[in-house]
Design a protein around this motif. Structure first.
Motif, PDB file in Angstrom:
ATOM      1  N   ASP A  32       0.827  -1.211   0.000  1.00  0.00           N
ATOM      2  CA  ASP A  32       0.000   0.000   0.000  1.00  0.00           C
ATOM      3  C   ASP A  32       0.857   1.255   0.000  1.00  0.00           C
ATOM      4  O   ASP A  32       0.562   2.227  -0.704  1.00  0.00           O
ATOM      5  CB  ASP A  32      -0.916   0.008   1.225  1.00  0.00           C
ATOM      6  N   SER A  33       1.915   1.221   0.791  1.00  0.00           N
ATOM      7  CA  SER A  33       2.806   2.377   0.861  1.00  0.00           C
ATOM      8  C   SER A  33       3.505   2.620  -0.474  1.00  0.00           C
ATOM      9  O   SER A  33       3.586   3.760  -0.952  1.00  0.00           O
ATOM     10  CB  SER A  33       3.844   2.164   1.970  1.00  0.00           C
ATOM     11  N   LYS A  36       0.975   4.034  -3.045  1.00  0.00           N
ATOM     12  CA  LYS A  36       0.680   5.446  -2.812  1.00  0.00           C
ATOM     13  C   LYS A  36       1.827   6.328  -3.287  1.00  0.00           C
ATOM     14  O   LYS A  36       1.616   7.399  -3.860  1.00  0.00           O
ATOM     15  CB  LYS A  36       0.405   5.679  -1.326  1.00  0.00           C
ATOM     16  N   GLN A  37       3.069   5.862  -3.047  1.00  0.00           N
ATOM     17  CA  GLN A  37       4.224   6.617  -3.534  1.00  0.00           C
ATOM     18  C   GLN A  37       4.225   6.692  -5.060  1.00  0.00           C
ATOM     19  O   GLN A  37       4.541   7.726  -5.650  1.00  0.00           O
ATOM     20  CB  GLN A  37       5.518   5.965  -3.044  1.00  0.00           C
ATOM     21  N   GLN A  39       1.635   6.580  -7.010  1.00  0.00           N
ATOM     22  CA  GLN A  39       0.585   7.517  -7.412  1.00  0.00           C
ATOM     23  C   GLN A  39       1.049   8.970  -7.274  1.00  0.00           C
ATOM     24  O   GLN A  39       0.794   9.795  -8.154  1.00  0.00           O
ATOM     25  CB  GLN A  39      -0.672   7.294  -6.570  1.00  0.00           C
ATOM     26  N   GLU A  40       1.734   9.268  -6.161  1.00  0.00           N
ATOM     27  CA  GLU A  40       2.213  10.629  -5.948  1.00  0.00           C
ATOM     28  C   GLU A  40       3.251  11.014  -6.999  1.00  0.00           C
ATOM     29  O   GLU A  40       3.265  12.151  -7.492  1.00  0.00           O
ATOM     30  CB  GLU A  40       2.814  10.766  -4.543  1.00  0.00           C
ATOM     31  N   SER A  50       7.503   6.482 -11.199  1.00  0.00           N
ATOM     32  CA  SER A  50       6.213   5.925 -10.787  1.00  0.00           C
ATOM     33  C   SER A  50       6.060   4.493 -11.291  1.00  0.00           C
ATOM     34  O   SER A  50       5.618   3.603 -10.545  1.00  0.00           O
ATOM     35  CB  SER A  50       5.082   6.800 -11.327  1.00  0.00           C
ATOM     36  N   ASP A  66      -4.666  -2.234  -9.968  1.00  0.00           N
ATOM     37  CA  ASP A  66      -4.497  -0.777  -9.932  1.00  0.00           C
ATOM     38  C   ASP A  66      -3.084  -0.372 -10.326  1.00  0.00           C
ATOM     39  O   ASP A  66      -2.884   0.676 -10.961  1.00  0.00           O
ATOM     40  CB  ASP A  66      -4.826  -0.244  -8.546  1.00  0.00           C
TER      41      ASP A  66
END
Length: 412
Positions: A32-33, A36-37, A39-40, A50, A66
């Motif tokens: 998850d971490s 999220k990174q 995505q950012e 990315s 995803d």
């Protein structure tokens, strides 16, 4: 199996379940971490980094859809449609196909200049998800780019008002209606005043343009007044598209032989290159009573998000060598593609508006000017030109002139 063995087996299963659950929970947290990174980084435009993190996510959880979609999206945003397809095709080949993957591919093909392929993905999504308005909007965009305006209008109007895509549909509908007005009628008048003791020059024209799916046609009538002389000229132009990335410019004209060339002809081949770059090669031939002038020319242009930068040279063969002219233009588009401001810088003998032989025979010139066009409602456009030019006809004498112009155009 004895009671003792049954109790032992059950205890082993419970223990393994607890251990597996803890290990899985430990895996999920870093996944998850990482995602999220990723995505950012994508939001920040760091697409390569990315994708690197998204691939790490997939290496831990191979079925992380995803992360696959994120990789496909970043390829699409970079106009790398082939890479986007290679990434996302497995997701749309399953049953049912992945909805988001189809939408990303429809956008990727459209951005890459492949509206037919975009239409195929949109129609596939529409069949698989008939209740989704997203694919109606994607289909309408593709039809708009294919200049199938009637079909595009019908698809847009099928999107219900209560859908969140309705506002985007209304914006697209406005663009479709605007593009479907394929006729243009334009009137232009320019006046040139000299800082020296010379009478002003005047040049007026009226032109009609017809936009066809694979070509553009233009008819123009011009009137010039110079040196107490008056002259008229008629021209026909067309821009037929030969292939997806190749089109040509053809021009023919005739006049009353008082100021304008008796006859004129022009041809130029344009090629669309990668990265929204255009290049061309061509020539203009001017048949004056005393001499035939050939101007060789070309063009190199680059489109950015809201800007256009171009360079056009002219080459003219003379007895003592070649005369050259270089013209640089920088255009800033405003809210609408019909609205813009253009800065023009030029150095060389070839004039901005070629009328008489005297201008062709000048030795040198330098020019700076601004041109703009603005909308007056949906169907009307107004424009203006202001240009300063210093020209040299003899080695020890120069003229300074200012050209001012106004234009008005109606679309229907």
């Amino acid at each position: 199996m004895s009671r003792k063995w049954r109790i032992g087996a059950l205890s082993l299963i419970i223990t393994l379940h607890i251990i597996t659950k803890k290990a899985f929970a430990q895996h999920i947290a870093p996944v998850d971490s990482l995602f999220k990174q990723a995505q950012e980084l994508a939001k920040a435009g760091k697409y390569k980094n990315s994708r690197k993190l998204a691939r790490q996510v997939i290496s831990i959880v191979p079925q992380h859809t995803d992360a696959v979609l994120l990789i496909g999206r970043t390829f699409a945003w970079q106009n790398m449609s082939d890479s986007a397809k290679a990434t996302l095709l497995p997701l749309i080949q399953q049953a049912p196909p992945n909805q988001e993957a189809l939408l990303v591919l429809a956008d990727a093909e459209l951005w890459a200049g492949e509206p037919e392929q975009s239409l195929q993905f949109a129609e596939t999504g529409q069949k698989a998800f008939p209740a989704s308005p997203f694919f109606l909007l994607a289909k309408a965009r593709a039809l708009h780019h294919l200049k199938r305006y009637k079909e595009a209008t019908e698809v847009v109007r099928a999107i219900p008002e209560e859908q969140p895509q309705y506002e985007a549909a209304l914006t697209l509908l406005e663009k479709i209606i605007d593009a479907s007005m394929v006729n243009r009628l334009r009137v232009v008048h320019q006046s040139t005043v000299f800082m020296e003791s010379m009478s002003p020059w005047h040049l007026s024209s009226i032109e009609y343009t017809r936009l066809a799916p694979k070509a553009k046609f233009l008819a123009r009538a011009s009137y010039a007044q110079r040196y107490s002389k008056q002259s008229i000229q008629g021209e026909l132009e067309t821009y037929p598209q030969l292939t997806k990335n190749t089109y040509v410019y053809l021009n023919a004209g005739f006049s009353d032989n008082k100021l304008f060339p008796t006859y004129r002809a022009g041809a130029e081949v344009y090629q669309v290159l990668p990265f929204k770059i255009e290049a061309s090669l061509g020539a203009r031939t001017l048949f004056f009573p005393s001499e035939t002038v050939v101007l060789y020319t070309g063009y190199l242009g680059k489109y950015f998000q809201k800007q256009w930068l171009s360079f056009r040279p002219y080459f003219q063969k003379q007895q003592d060598g070649w005369q050259t002219t270089g013209i640089v233009q920088l255009r800033q588009y405003l809210k609408h593609e019909d609205e813009y401001l253009t800065l023009t810088l030029a150095k060389g003998s070839t004039p901005y508006n070629l009328v008489g032989f005297e201008e062709i025979s000048r030795l040198d010139a330098a020019r700076v000017g601004m041109e703009g066009q603005f909308r007056l409602g949906k169907s009307y456009l107004a424009g203006g030109t202001l240009m300063y030019e210093q020209e040299e006809y003899e080695s020890d004498a120069s003229h300074n002139r200012i050209t001012m112009g106004l234009s008005f155009q109606v679309k229907f």
